[in-house]
Motif scaffolding. Structure first.
Motif, PDB file in Angstrom:
ATOM      1  N   THR A  62      -0.083   3.723 -10.359  1.00 38.80           N
ATOM      2  CA  THR A  62      -0.950   2.570 -10.603  1.00 38.80           C
ATOM      3  C   THR A  62      -2.109   2.535  -9.604  1.00 38.80           C
ATOM      4  O   THR A  62      -2.135   3.284  -8.633  1.00 38.80           O
ATOM      5  CB  THR A  62      -0.174   1.241 -10.457  1.00 38.80           C
ATOM      6  OG1 THR A  62       0.098   0.996  -9.067  1.00 38.80           O
ATOM      7  CG2 THR A  62       1.133   1.277 -11.223  1.00 38.80           C
ATOM      8  N   GLN A  63      -3.024   1.614  -9.850  1.00 41.58           N
ATOM      9  CA  GLN A  63      -4.088   1.300  -8.903  1.00 41.58           C
ATOM     10  C   GLN A  63      -3.996  -0.150  -8.433  1.00 41.58           C
ATOM     11  O   GLN A  63      -4.828  -0.605  -7.648  1.00 41.58           O
ATOM     12  CB  GLN A  63      -5.456   1.559  -9.534  1.00 41.58           C
ATOM     13  CG  GLN A  63      -5.877   3.013  -9.497  1.00 41.58           C
ATOM     14  CD  GLN A  63      -6.093   3.516  -8.076  1.00 41.58           C
ATOM     15  OE1 GLN A  63      -6.937   3.022  -7.347  1.00 41.58           O
ATOM     16  NE2 GLN A  63      -5.309   4.506  -7.667  1.00 41.58           N
ATOM     17  N   TYR A  94       0.829  -1.202   0.000  1.00 36.98           N
ATOM     18  CA  TYR A  94       0.000   0.000   0.000  1.00 36.98           C
ATOM     19  C   TYR A  94       0.868   1.258   0.000  1.00 36.98           C
ATOM     20  O   TYR A  94       0.578   2.233  -0.711  1.00 36.98           O
ATOM     21  CB  TYR A  94      -0.910  -0.021   1.217  1.00 36.98           C
ATOM     22  CG  TYR A  94      -2.146   0.825   1.081  1.00 36.98           C
ATOM     23  CD1 TYR A  94      -3.138   0.491   0.162  1.00 36.98           C
ATOM     24  CD2 TYR A  94      -2.341   1.954   1.868  1.00 36.98           C
ATOM     25  CE1 TYR A  94      -4.282   1.263   0.032  1.00 36.98           C
ATOM     26  CE2 TYR A  94      -3.479   2.728   1.744  1.00 36.98           C
ATOM     27  CZ  TYR A  94      -4.452   2.371   0.825  1.00 36.98           C
ATOM     28  OH  TYR A  94      -5.578   3.143   0.694  1.00 36.98           O
ATOM     29  N   GLY A  95       1.923   1.238   0.797  1.00 34.64           N
ATOM     30  CA  GLY A  95       2.831   2.375   0.832  1.00 34.64           C
ATOM     31  C   GLY A  95       3.509   2.612  -0.504  1.00 34.64           C
ATOM     32  O   GLY A  95       3.598   3.752  -0.989  1.00 34.64           O
ATOM     33  N   GLU A  96       3.981   1.532  -1.128  1.00 30.57           N
ATOM     34  CA  GLU A  96       4.660   1.672  -2.414  1.00 30.57           C
ATOM     35  C   GLU A  96       3.691   2.114  -3.509  1.00 30.57           C
ATOM     36  O   GLU A  96       4.064   2.883  -4.400  1.00 30.57           O
ATOM     37  CB  GLU A  96       5.321   0.349  -2.803  1.00 30.57           C
ATOM     38  CG  GLU A  96       6.600   0.039  -2.034  1.00 30.57           C
ATOM     39  CD  GLU A  96       7.768   0.929  -2.416  1.00 30.57           C
ATOM     40  OE1 GLU A  96       7.748   1.516  -3.518  1.00 30.57           O
ATOM     41  OE2 GLU A  96       8.714   1.045  -1.610  1.00 30.57           O
ATOM     42  N   MET A  97       2.445   1.640  -3.464  1.00 30.82           N
ATOM     43  CA  MET A  97       1.502   2.014  -4.508  1.00 30.82           C
ATOM     44  C   MET A  97       1.164   3.510  -4.455  1.00 30.82           C
ATOM     45  O   MET A  97       1.033   4.171  -5.481  1.00 30.82           O
ATOM     46  CB  MET A  97       0.212   1.199  -4.407  1.00 30.82           C
ATOM     47  CG  MET A  97      -0.642   1.290  -5.670  1.00 30.82           C
ATOM     48  SD  MET A  97      -2.383   0.958  -5.393  1.00 30.82           S
ATOM     49  CE  MET A  97      -2.907   2.487  -4.608  1.00 30.82           C
ATOM     50  N   HIS A  98       1.049   4.042  -3.255  1.00 33.51           N
ATOM     51  CA  HIS A  98       0.670   5.447  -3.120  1.00 33.51           C
ATOM     52  C   HIS A  98       1.858   6.405  -3.163  1.00 33.51           C
ATOM     53  O   HIS A  98       1.733   7.523  -3.689  1.00 33.51           O
ATOM     54  CB  HIS A  98      -0.088   5.659  -1.811  1.00 33.51           C
ATOM     55  CG  HIS A  98      -1.519   5.230  -1.868  1.00 33.51           C
ATOM     56  ND1 HIS A  98      -2.508   6.010  -2.429  1.00 33.51           N
ATOM     57  CD2 HIS A  98      -2.127   4.102  -1.450  1.00 33.51           C
ATOM     58  CE1 HIS A  98      -3.667   5.383  -2.355  1.00 33.51           C
ATOM     59  NE2 HIS A  98      -3.467   4.217  -1.765  1.00 33.51           N
ATOM     60  N   VAL A 103      -5.347  -4.204  -5.093  1.00 29.23           N
ATOM     61  CA  VAL A 103      -6.135  -4.386  -6.311  1.00 29.23           C
ATOM     62  C   VAL A 103      -7.206  -3.304  -6.365  1.00 29.23           C
ATOM     63  O   VAL A 103      -7.988  -3.151  -5.425  1.00 29.23           O
ATOM     64  CB  VAL A 103      -6.791  -5.791  -6.336  1.00 29.23           C
ATOM     65  CG1 VAL A 103      -7.642  -5.956  -7.596  1.00 29.23           C
ATOM     66  CG2 VAL A 103      -5.725  -6.885  -6.273  1.00 29.23           C
ATOM     67  N   ASN A 104      -7.206  -2.539  -7.445  1.00 34.73           N
ATOM     68  CA  ASN A 104      -8.144  -1.423  -7.586  1.00 34.73           C
ATOM     69  C   ASN A 104      -8.097  -0.492  -6.380  1.00 34.73           C
ATOM     70  O   ASN A 104      -9.118  -0.011  -5.894  1.00 34.73           O
ATOM     71  CB  ASN A 104      -9.568  -1.934  -7.803  1.00 34.73           C
ATOM     72  CG  ASN A 104      -9.713  -2.679  -9.120  1.00 34.73           C
ATOM     73  OD1 ASN A 104      -9.053  -2.350 -10.096  1.00 34.73           O
ATOM     74  ND2 ASN A 104     -10.566  -3.687  -9.133  1.00 34.73           N
ATOM     75  N   GLY A 105      -6.895  -0.273  -5.880  1.00 36.85           N
ATOM     76  CA  GLY A 105      -6.696   0.671  -4.789  1.00 36.85           C
ATOM     77  C   GLY A 105      -6.983   0.143  -3.407  1.00 36.85           C
ATOM     78  O   GLY A 105      -6.835   0.871  -2.426  1.00 36.85           O
ATOM     79  N   VAL A 106      -7.366  -1.139  -3.306  1.00 34.09           N
ATOM     80  CA  VAL A 106      -7.751  -1.722  -2.021  1.00 34.09           C
ATOM     81  C   VAL A 106      -6.802  -2.868  -1.672  1.00 34.09           C
ATOM     82  O   VAL A 106      -6.486  -3.708  -2.522  1.00 34.09           O
ATOM     83  CB  VAL A 106      -9.205  -2.245  -2.070  1.00 34.09           C
ATOM     84  CG1 VAL A 106      -9.604  -2.867  -0.741  1.00 34.09           C
ATOM     85  CG2 VAL A 106     -10.161  -1.108  -2.429  1.00 34.09           C
ATOM     86  N   VAL A 107      -6.380  -2.920  -0.411  1.00 30.60           N
ATOM     87  CA  VAL A 107      -5.542  -4.028   0.053  1.00 30.60           C
ATOM     88  C   VAL A 107      -6.299  -5.337  -0.109  1.00 30.60           C
ATOM     89  O   VAL A 107      -7.473  -5.449   0.264  1.00 30.60           O
ATOM     90  CB  VAL A 107      -5.140  -3.818   1.534  1.00 30.60           C
ATOM     91  CG1 VAL A 107      -4.507  -5.070   2.102  1.00 30.60           C
ATOM     92  CG2 VAL A 107      -4.179  -2.633   1.653  1.00 30.60           C
ATOM     93  N   LEU A 108      -5.646  -6.338  -0.686  1.00 33.04           N
ATOM     94  CA  LEU A 108      -6.295  -7.612  -0.970  1.00 33.04           C
ATOM     95  C   LEU A 108      -6.278  -8.534   0.246  1.00 33.04           C
ATOM     96  O   LEU A 108      -5.226  -8.892   0.756  1.00 33.04           O
ATOM     97  CB  LEU A 108      -5.587  -8.306  -2.138  1.00 33.04           C
ATOM     98  CG  LEU A 108      -6.133  -9.679  -2.541  1.00 33.04           C
ATOM     99  CD1 LEU A 108      -7.566  -9.551  -3.061  1.00 33.04           C
ATOM    100  CD2 LEU A 108      -5.242 -10.328  -3.595  1.00 33.04           C
ATOM    101  N   GLN A 109      -7.457  -8.909   0.687  1.00 33.37           N
ATOM    102  CA  GLN A 109      -7.608  -9.932   1.710  1.00 33.37           C
ATOM    103  C   GLN A 109      -9.049 -10.414   1.686  1.00 33.37           C
ATOM    104  O   GLN A 109      -9.960  -9.688   1.302  1.00 33.37           O
ATOM    105  CB  GLN A 109      -7.237  -9.427   3.108  1.00 33.37           C
ATOM    106  CG  GLN A 109      -7.941  -8.169   3.567  1.00 33.37           C
ATOM    107  CD  GLN A 109      -7.294  -7.573   4.820  1.00 33.37           C
ATOM    108  OE1 GLN A 109      -6.094  -7.594   4.990  1.00 33.37           O
ATOM    109  NE2 GLN A 109      -8.115  -7.039   5.705  1.00 33.37           N
TER     110      GLN A 109
END
Length: 287
Positions: free
Chosen positions: A122-123, A111-115, A140-146
């Motif tokens: 990217t999203q 999440y840190g690297e994506m933002h 995925v699509n801006g949301v942490v996957l779990q």
């Protein structure tokens, strides 16, 4: 002023930080991960000096992220002595009556690297850390996957490199990525610690093969816009072109990918990926 807290809870150390409303870090400490009571005492001493607004926690695992579960917020089946079935989130909530984000350390890093890091255009991205173990997080699509649990990317099964007969270092699996590609596996093959291996040692071809195979599987399942690699093993810069080439060979021409130099990259935030991800998640608790 709002104060956001971050806990990157690792099996070796807890990194705690405080940031302001602009996510500028005001203070940070690193604590050895001993037993839960002693470690948390130091964590509380650090955060008690601030009027916290929200807290983000990225923990080593496995952890329970299912809000419907009776053990939500627990560190569960970890091999870390003393930490199995520990209600870490519950202990923090008992101390601080504030919103607390809860995820894995690698999800927080992703999440840190994506933002703010290598994936900020990217999203969707995957962050994979390769060191003493192998762990992966995804956005995925801006949301942490779990889902009912969280990704355990280090324990996917991989096909063995030709004539590689080394015993897996994973106590659970004979042919998983972590058991065959983490730092201890490198040392087991060579008798030399990874950081001391020559950059042109033959073992790096084996390492690149396993990591590329894993990245192929992640790509085919999740189609991330970017894959970001971190951890101690990935400080070997010569691995990146080797992984890209191996991925190209193993994937064939089955799917088109972005230019591999842009698709498989190192982390921009270096050792701050998890901390910044936790701070972002903390701030979002108040949005």
């Amino acid at each position: 002023m709002a104060y956001y807290g971050s806990i990157e809870a690792g099996g070796t150390k807890f990194v705690c930080a405080i940031a302001d409303e602009e996510l500028k870090i005001i203070e940070r400490i690193s604590l050895p991960t001993t037993l839960p009571e002693a470690t948390l005492e130091q964590v509380f001493t650090f955060f008690d000096s601030y009027d916290l607004t929200a807290l983000g926690v990225g923990s080593f695992g496995p952890i329970d992220v299912n809000r419907k579960s009776s053990t939500y917020g627990y560190i569960t089946s970890t091999p870390k002595p003393g930490w199995r079935n520990i209600d870490l989130l519950g202990a923090l909530k008992a101390r601080y009556d504030i919103p607390i984000a809860w995820t894995t350390d690698v999800n927080a890093a992703a999440y840190g690297e994506m933002h703010l890091g290598a994936g900020k255009d990217t999203q969707s991205c995957i962050y994979l850390t390769v060191g003493t173990g192998v762990g992966g997080g995804a956005v995925v699509n801006g949301v942490v996957l779990q889902g009912f649990s969280h990704p355990e990317m280090g324990h996917i099964s991989v096909q063995r490199y030709p004539n590689d007969t080394v015993e897996s270092t994973c106590p659970y699996h004979d042919n998983c990525l972590e058991g065959l590609a983490a730092g201890p596996a490198l040392e087991k093959r060579t008798g030399i610690k990874g950081q001391s291996l020559a950059f042109d040692h033959d073992v790096w071809a084996i390492e690149a093969f396993y990591l590329a195979q894993a990245l192929m599987n992640y790509t085919l399942v999740l189609s991330p816009e970017k894959i970001i690699l971190g951890g101690g093993v990935m400080k070997q810069a010569q691995l990146f072109p080797m992984i890209r080439e191996s991925l190209k060979q193993q994937l064939g021409d089955y799917v088109a990918l972005p230019p591999l130099e842009d698709y498989i990259v190192g982390c921009d935030l270096e050792d701050n990926s998890g901390t910044m991800g936790c701070l972002l998640l903390a701030k979002e608790q108040c949005a």
